[in-house]
Scaffold this active site. Structure first.
Site, PDB file in Angstrom:
ATOM      1  N   CYS A  81     -29.850 -12.197  10.942  1.00  0.00           N
ATOM      2  CA  CYS A  81     -30.823 -11.141  11.214  1.00  0.00           C
ATOM      3  C   CYS A  81     -30.145  -9.857  11.722  1.00  0.00           C
ATOM      4  O   CYS A  81     -29.500  -9.180  10.933  1.00  0.00           O
ATOM      5  CB  CYS A  81     -31.904 -11.657  12.147  1.00  0.00           C
ATOM      6  SG  CYS A  81     -33.423 -10.701  12.019  1.00  0.00           S
ATOM      7  N   HIS A 182     -33.448 -16.998  10.781  1.00  0.00           N
ATOM      8  CA  HIS A 182     -32.904 -17.583  12.011  1.00  0.00           C
ATOM      9  C   HIS A 182     -32.836 -19.107  11.951  1.00  0.00           C
ATOM     10  O   HIS A 182     -33.683 -19.788  12.547  1.00  0.00           O
ATOM     11  CB  HIS A 182     -33.803 -17.211  13.191  1.00  0.00           C
ATOM     12  CG  HIS A 182     -33.797 -15.765  13.541  1.00  0.00           C
ATOM     13  ND1 HIS A 182     -32.920 -15.219  14.453  1.00  0.00           N
ATOM     14  CD2 HIS A 182     -34.555 -14.742  13.095  1.00  0.00           C
ATOM     15  CE1 HIS A 182     -33.150 -13.923  14.566  1.00  0.00           C
ATOM     16  NE2 HIS A 182     -34.142 -13.616  13.755  1.00  0.00           N
ATOM     17  N   GLU A 184     -31.032 -20.964  13.562  1.00  0.00           N
ATOM     18  CA  GLU A 184     -30.716 -21.501  14.896  1.00  0.00           C
ATOM     19  C   GLU A 184     -31.969 -21.929  15.662  1.00  0.00           C
ATOM     20  O   GLU A 184     -31.861 -22.625  16.671  1.00  0.00           O
ATOM     21  CB  GLU A 184     -29.915 -20.468  15.708  1.00  0.00           C
ATOM     22  CG  GLU A 184     -30.678 -19.227  16.181  1.00  0.00           C
ATOM     23  CD  GLU A 184     -30.823 -18.141  15.116  1.00  0.00           C
ATOM     24  OE1 GLU A 184     -30.493 -18.390  13.944  1.00  0.00           O
ATOM     25  OE2 GLU A 184     -31.292 -17.041  15.468  1.00  0.00           O
TER      26      GLU A 184
HETATM   27  N1  GLN Z   1     -35.220  -5.815  13.748  1.00  0.00           N
HETATM   28  C1  GLN Z   1     -33.992  -6.190  14.405  1.00  0.00           C
HETATM   29  C2  GLN Z   1     -32.919  -5.128  14.230  1.00  0.00           C
HETATM   30  O1  GLN Z   1     -33.127  -4.156  13.614  1.00  0.00           O
HETATM   31  C3  GLN Z   1     -33.492  -7.523  13.912  1.00  0.00           C
HETATM   32  C4  GLN Z   1     -34.452  -8.609  14.302  1.00  0.00           C
HETATM   33  C5  GLN Z   1     -33.816  -9.926  14.619  1.00  0.00           C
HETATM   34  O2  GLN Z   1     -32.611 -10.064  14.788  1.00  0.00           O
HETATM   35  N2  GLN Z   1     -34.662 -10.917  14.788  1.00  0.00           N
HETATM   36  O3  GLN Z   1     -31.864  -5.270  14.708  1.00  0.00           O
END
Ligand code: GLN
Length: 203
Positions: A81, A182, A184
């Site tokens: 992410c 995610h 994890e």
């Molecule tokens: N929206 C977040 C960002 O721009 C990422 C979201 C996440 O890691 N769950 O960094």
């Protein structure tokens, strides 16, 4: 097999979940906050969180250049992410001063799934992971809009997911892998096991 030492960048984000997932997947895991800690690991995980905040903290903690150097030397890395955003060569919809690491030749759009569907879950086919599909949890997730020739696409959003169908959400280039979602948080360790295998291959 010996357990490799894998770091989790521990400036911000869901660090504990990745430490637990790595420990379950055959690695010894440590949090990384200082350049000396970064020097000794065989691989690194960049967790989910907020990529522009992590970018700022990487500079404040004097980790940005050492991390770029180790990645350029071939340090295996996994970004989830916000971690995926940090690994990209180009980021859309970010802050102009946000830094990234150029470890995967790809263009990533932040918060791409939009405000209506900030968070959702889906089952994905994931190249290199056999058996049941991978349950993917997306939380204000990015997607990948372009990949270079050396980048392998590992997973896309399924057709059933409507507007986001077919978007690229997992990629690999050499020893660096990234997911929009995610793993994890689901208890399914197969993505982390895949990464620990990559660390073994490299060392
Ligand atoms: N929206 C977040 C960002 O721009 C990422 C979201 C996440 O890691 N769950 O960094």
């Amino acid at each position: 097999m010996t357990r490799p030492l894998v770091g989790v960048l521990a400036l911000q984000g869901d660090v504990r979940e990745h430490l637990a997932a790595l420990n379950d997947s055959g690695a010894d895991a440590i949090g990384i906050r200082r350049p000396e800690e970064l020097e000794k690991v065989d691989g690194i995980v960049l967790p989910g969180g907020e990529s522009t905040t992590m970018s700022k903290l990487l500079e404040i903690f004097e980790l940005l250049d050492p991390l770029r150097d180790r990645l350029a030397d071939g340090l295996p890395a996994y970004g989830s992410c916000a971690g995926m955003i940090l690994l990209a060569s180009e980021v859309l919809d970010t802050r102009p001063d946000a830094k990234h690491l150029n470890a995967i030749d790809m263009t990533v759009r932040r918060n791409a799934f939009g405000r209506q569907v900030d968070s959702f879950e889906s089952d994905l086919d994931f190249a290199g992971i056999d058996g049941d599909p991978v349950r993917a949890v997306f939380i204000r997730a990015p997607w990948v809009e372009r990949v270079g020739d050396d980048v392998e696409v590992l997973a896309r959003v399924p057709h059933s997911a409507g507007a986001a169908a077919d978007r690229i959400v997992a990629v690999r280039q050499g020893s660096v892998v990234a997911t929009s979602f995610h793993p994890e948080v689901t208890g399914d360790r197969r993505v982390h096991e895949l990464f620990v295998d990559m660390v073994h291959e490299r060392s």
